[in-house]
Motif scaffolding. Sequence first.
Motif, PDB file in Angstrom:
ATOM      1  N   THR A 167       8.567  18.897  -8.195  1.00  0.00           N
ATOM      2  CA  THR A 167       9.846  18.238  -8.467  1.00  0.00           C
ATOM      3  C   THR A 167      10.281  17.374  -7.290  1.00  0.00           C
ATOM      4  OG1 THR A 167      10.534  20.067  -9.907  1.00  0.00           O
ATOM      5  CG2 THR A 167      12.266  18.623  -9.069  1.00  0.00           C
ATOM      6  N   SER A 168      10.143  17.903  -6.078  1.00  0.00           N
ATOM      7  CA  SER A 168      10.513  17.141  -4.875  1.00  0.00           C
ATOM      8  C   SER A 168       9.645  15.895  -4.722  1.00  0.00           C
ATOM      9  CB  SER A 168      10.380  18.031  -3.640  1.00  0.00           C
ATOM     10  OG  SER A 168      11.224  19.160  -3.720  1.00  0.00           O
ATOM     11  N   MET A 169       8.350  16.035  -5.004  1.00  0.00           N
ATOM     12  CA  MET A 169       7.450  14.883  -4.919  1.00  0.00           C
ATOM     13  C   MET A 169       7.816  13.831  -5.963  1.00  0.00           C
ATOM     14  SD  MET A 169       3.785  16.812  -4.340  1.00  0.00           S
ATOM     15  CE  MET A 169       2.865  15.263  -4.347  1.00  0.00           C
ATOM     16  N   THR A 170       8.096  14.289  -7.177  1.00  0.00           N
ATOM     17  CA  THR A 170       8.381  13.351  -8.265  1.00  0.00           C
ATOM     18  C   THR A 170       9.657  12.572  -8.000  1.00  0.00           C
ATOM     19  OG1 THR A 170       7.271  14.785  -9.868  1.00  0.00           O
ATOM     20  CG2 THR A 170       8.803  13.139 -10.733  1.00  0.00           C
ATOM     21  N   PHE A 171      10.748  13.290  -7.694  1.00  0.00           N
ATOM     22  CA  PHE A 171      12.024  12.613  -7.498  1.00  0.00           C
ATOM     23  C   PHE A 171      12.104  11.924  -6.140  1.00  0.00           C
ATOM     24  CE2 PHE A 171      13.329  15.532 -10.906  1.00  0.00           C
ATOM     25  CZ  PHE A 171      14.017  14.640 -11.721  1.00  0.00           C
ATOM     26  N   GLY A 172      11.618  12.606  -5.083  1.00  0.00           N
ATOM     27  CA  GLY A 172      11.709  12.021  -3.742  1.00  0.00           C
ATOM     28  C   GLY A 172      10.850  10.777  -3.577  1.00  0.00           C
ATOM     29  N   LEU A 173       9.546  10.914  -3.837  1.00  0.00           N
ATOM     30  CA  LEU A 173       8.635   9.784  -3.679  1.00  0.00           C
ATOM     31  C   LEU A 173       8.830   8.751  -4.782  1.00  0.00           C
ATOM     32  CD1 LEU A 173       5.441  11.764  -2.630  1.00  0.00           C
ATOM     33  CD2 LEU A 173       6.917  10.365  -1.166  1.00  0.00           C
ATOM     34  N   GLY A 174       9.236   9.202  -5.970  1.00  0.00           N
ATOM     35  CA  GLY A 174       9.527   8.253  -7.043  1.00  0.00           C
ATOM     36  C   GLY A 174      10.701   7.361  -6.695  1.00  0.00           C
ATOM     37  N   ALA A 207       3.827  10.763  -6.359  1.00  0.00           N
ATOM     38  CA  ALA A 207       4.870  11.128  -7.317  1.00  0.00           C
ATOM     39  C   ALA A 207       4.254  11.490  -8.666  1.00  0.00           C
ATOM     40  CB  ALA A 207       5.863   9.979  -7.481  1.00  0.00           C
ATOM     41  N   CYS A 208       3.230  10.750  -9.078  1.00  0.00           N
ATOM     42  CA  CYS A 208       2.534  11.064 -10.332  1.00  0.00           C
ATOM     43  C   CYS A 208       1.815  12.402 -10.246  1.00  0.00           C
ATOM     44  CB  CYS A 208       1.546   9.948 -10.665  1.00  0.00           C
ATOM     45  SG  CYS A 208       2.323   8.386 -11.153  1.00  0.00           S
ATOM     46  N   PHE A 209       1.225  12.689  -9.089  1.00  0.00           N
ATOM     47  CA  PHE A 209       0.610  14.001  -8.905  1.00  0.00           C
ATOM     48  C   PHE A 209       1.664  15.098  -8.987  1.00  0.00           C
ATOM     49  CE2 PHE A 209      -0.706  17.463  -5.987  1.00  0.00           C
ATOM     50  CZ  PHE A 209      -1.816  17.912  -6.700  1.00  0.00           C
ATOM     51  N   GLY A 210       2.841  14.833  -8.426  1.00  0.00           N
ATOM     52  CA  GLY A 210       3.938  15.788  -8.526  1.00  0.00           C
ATOM     53  C   GLY A 210       4.354  16.032  -9.970  1.00  0.00           C
ATOM     54  N   MET A 211       4.263  14.986 -10.798  1.00  0.00           N
ATOM     55  CA  MET A 211       4.600  15.138 -12.216  1.00  0.00           C
ATOM     56  C   MET A 211       3.653  16.117 -12.907  1.00  0.00           C
ATOM     57  SD  MET A 211       5.429  11.143 -13.090  1.00  0.00           S
ATOM     58  CE  MET A 211       5.549  11.416 -14.850  1.00  0.00           C
ATOM     59  N   VAL A 213      11.280   0.648  -2.527  1.00  0.00           N
ATOM     60  CA  VAL A 213      10.268  -0.265  -1.972  1.00  0.00           C
ATOM     61  C   VAL A 213      10.012  -1.419  -2.926  1.00  0.00           C
ATOM     62  CG1 VAL A 213       7.831  -0.488  -1.337  1.00  0.00           C
ATOM     63  CG2 VAL A 213       9.158   1.470  -0.522  1.00  0.00           C
ATOM     64  N   GLN A 214       9.863  -1.107  -4.210  1.00  0.00           N
ATOM     65  CA  GLN A 214       9.602  -2.154  -5.190  1.00  0.00           C
ATOM     66  C   GLN A 214      10.797  -3.087  -5.358  1.00  0.00           C
ATOM     67  OE1 GLN A 214       6.702  -2.962  -6.644  1.00  0.00           O
ATOM     68  NE2 GLN A 214       5.825  -1.373  -5.345  1.00  0.00           N
ATOM     69  N   SER A 215      11.990  -2.558  -5.246  1.00  0.00           N
ATOM     70  CA  SER A 215      13.177  -3.408  -5.331  1.00  0.00           C
ATOM     71  C   SER A 215      13.197  -4.412  -4.187  1.00  0.00           C
ATOM     72  CB  SER A 215      14.450  -2.552  -5.299  1.00  0.00           C
ATOM     73  OG  SER A 215      14.504  -1.687  -6.417  1.00  0.00           O
ATOM     74  N   PHE A 216      12.879  -3.950  -2.978  1.00  0.00           N
ATOM     75  CA  PHE A 216      12.834  -4.844  -1.819  1.00  0.00           C
ATOM     76  C   PHE A 216      11.735  -5.892  -1.977  1.00  0.00           C
ATOM     77  CE2 PHE A 216      11.074  -5.954   2.340  1.00  0.00           C
ATOM     78  CZ  PHE A 216      12.208  -6.449   2.976  1.00  0.00           C
ATOM     79  N   ILE A 217      10.537  -5.437  -2.419  1.00  0.00           N
ATOM     80  CA  ILE A 217       9.419  -6.364  -2.581  1.00  0.00           C
ATOM     81  C   ILE A 217       9.722  -7.404  -3.658  1.00  0.00           C
ATOM     82  CG2 ILE A 217       7.019  -6.553  -3.348  1.00  0.00           C
ATOM     83  CD1 ILE A 217       6.448  -3.917  -2.025  1.00  0.00           C
ATOM     84  N   THR A 218      10.359  -6.962  -4.747  1.00  0.00           N
ATOM     85  CA  THR A 218      10.673  -7.880  -5.842  1.00  0.00           C
ATOM     86  C   THR A 218      11.554  -9.022  -5.375  1.00  0.00           C
ATOM     87  OG1 THR A 218      10.457  -6.132  -7.509  1.00  0.00           O
ATOM     88  CG2 THR A 218      11.746  -8.072  -8.115  1.00  0.00           C
ATOM     89  N   VAL A 219      12.567  -8.692  -4.584  1.00  0.00           N
ATOM     90  CA  VAL A 219      13.469  -9.725  -4.059  1.00  0.00           C
ATOM     91  C   VAL A 219      12.755 -10.589  -3.029  1.00  0.00           C
ATOM     92  CG1 VAL A 219      15.610 -10.134  -2.803  1.00  0.00           C
ATOM     93  CG2 VAL A 219      15.512  -8.328  -4.520  1.00  0.00           C
ATOM     94  N   LYS A 220      11.918  -9.957  -2.205  1.00  0.00           N
ATOM     95  CA  LYS A 220      11.238 -10.674  -1.124  1.00  0.00           C
ATOM     96  C   LYS A 220      10.187 -11.636  -1.663  1.00  0.00           C
ATOM     97  CE  LYS A 220      10.712 -11.032   3.411  1.00  0.00           C
ATOM     98  NZ  LYS A 220      11.828 -11.422   4.303  1.00  0.00           N
ATOM     99  N   ILE A 227       0.837  -1.204   0.000  1.00  0.00           N
ATOM    100  CA  ILE A 227       0.000   0.000   0.000  1.00  0.00           C
ATOM    101  C   ILE A 227       0.872   1.254   0.000  1.00  0.00           C
ATOM    102  CG2 ILE A 227      -1.705   1.322   1.310  1.00  0.00           C
ATOM    103  CD1 ILE A 227      -2.797  -1.348   2.353  1.00  0.00           C
ATOM    104  N   GLY A 228       1.932   1.238   0.799  1.00  0.00           N
ATOM    105  CA  GLY A 228       2.836   2.387   0.854  1.00  0.00           C
ATOM    106  C   GLY A 228       3.486   2.667  -0.488  1.00  0.00           C
ATOM    107  N   GLY A 229       3.845   1.606  -1.218  1.00  0.00           N
ATOM    108  CA  GLY A 229       4.422   1.796  -2.542  1.00  0.00           C
ATOM    109  C   GLY A 229       3.435   2.443  -3.500  1.00  0.00           C
ATOM    110  N   LEU A 230       2.180   2.013  -3.438  1.00  0.00           N
ATOM    111  CA  LEU A 230       1.154   2.600  -4.302  1.00  0.00           C
ATOM    112  C   LEU A 230       0.908   4.064  -3.952  1.00  0.00           C
ATOM    113  CD1 LEU A 230      -1.037   2.376  -6.460  1.00  0.00           C
ATOM    114  CD2 LEU A 230      -2.583   1.493  -4.691  1.00  0.00           C
TER     115      LEU A 230
END
Length: 230
Positions: free
Chosen positions: A131-138, A108-112, A144-151, A99-102
């Motif tokens: 810009t901060s939302m896009t790069f920071g949250l992106g 981030a998309c809203f920031g875009m 998060v997705q990298s961790f989930i993918t491995v897990k 949920i946090g990843g979504l």
Amino acid sequence: MRKCSPWTFLPIMFSLFTAAGLWVVYFIAVEDDKIIPLSSEYKRSGQKSPPYISIAGNAPPASCVFSQVMNMAAFVGFILGVLRYLQLKPRMHRPWMNIGGLVALSLACFGMTLVGNFQLTNDEELHNVGTSMTFGLGTLFCWVQSFITVKVNLRNEGRRADFILMAQGLHMHAARTQWALVMFFLTFLASFAIEFRNYHFEIMCTDYQDPPLSLSETFSEVSEYQSDQL
């Protein structure tokens, strides 16, 4: 021969078209002498600006293309986030991370959209927030997705310094880093195609007179794509 889900192409096409759109903005800005090329040296005494993405899309006609690219990228990026959430939902024992990843990608998309619709010279503060939302949250979403993918390791496929440069006045290095970061981010999202190729997503629509369905029932659970289907 294995048959891939058509959803495989969504992340790839998203990344390719978004990257192409941003480079179109860059070349338009260079052609109109709004920015200097990435391969050039930046001199403060010159009239042209360093080739940051926001500056490239700051003035028309490049700003018109930039707004369209960012709005479309934000919309499709959000769709990718929802599909990724549905894909991982049956496998996640601790749903808060999914949920946090979504949520991170949605913001981030809203920031875009803020970056694309509020140009730097028109509303610098709101543009910088986007810009901060896009790069920071992106970036948070990528980690998060990298961790989930491995897990989660779906089908055993999961395991197969920009601002500092600006502060030092190294604008060309900072601009090149910014462009590289965006391209790497798009490449990361394109990699979702590896796992999307084995999944099939459906949206069910029923007559209003039928018994009402909950949201979780309306959106069918993700089913694994059958490799033996022709």
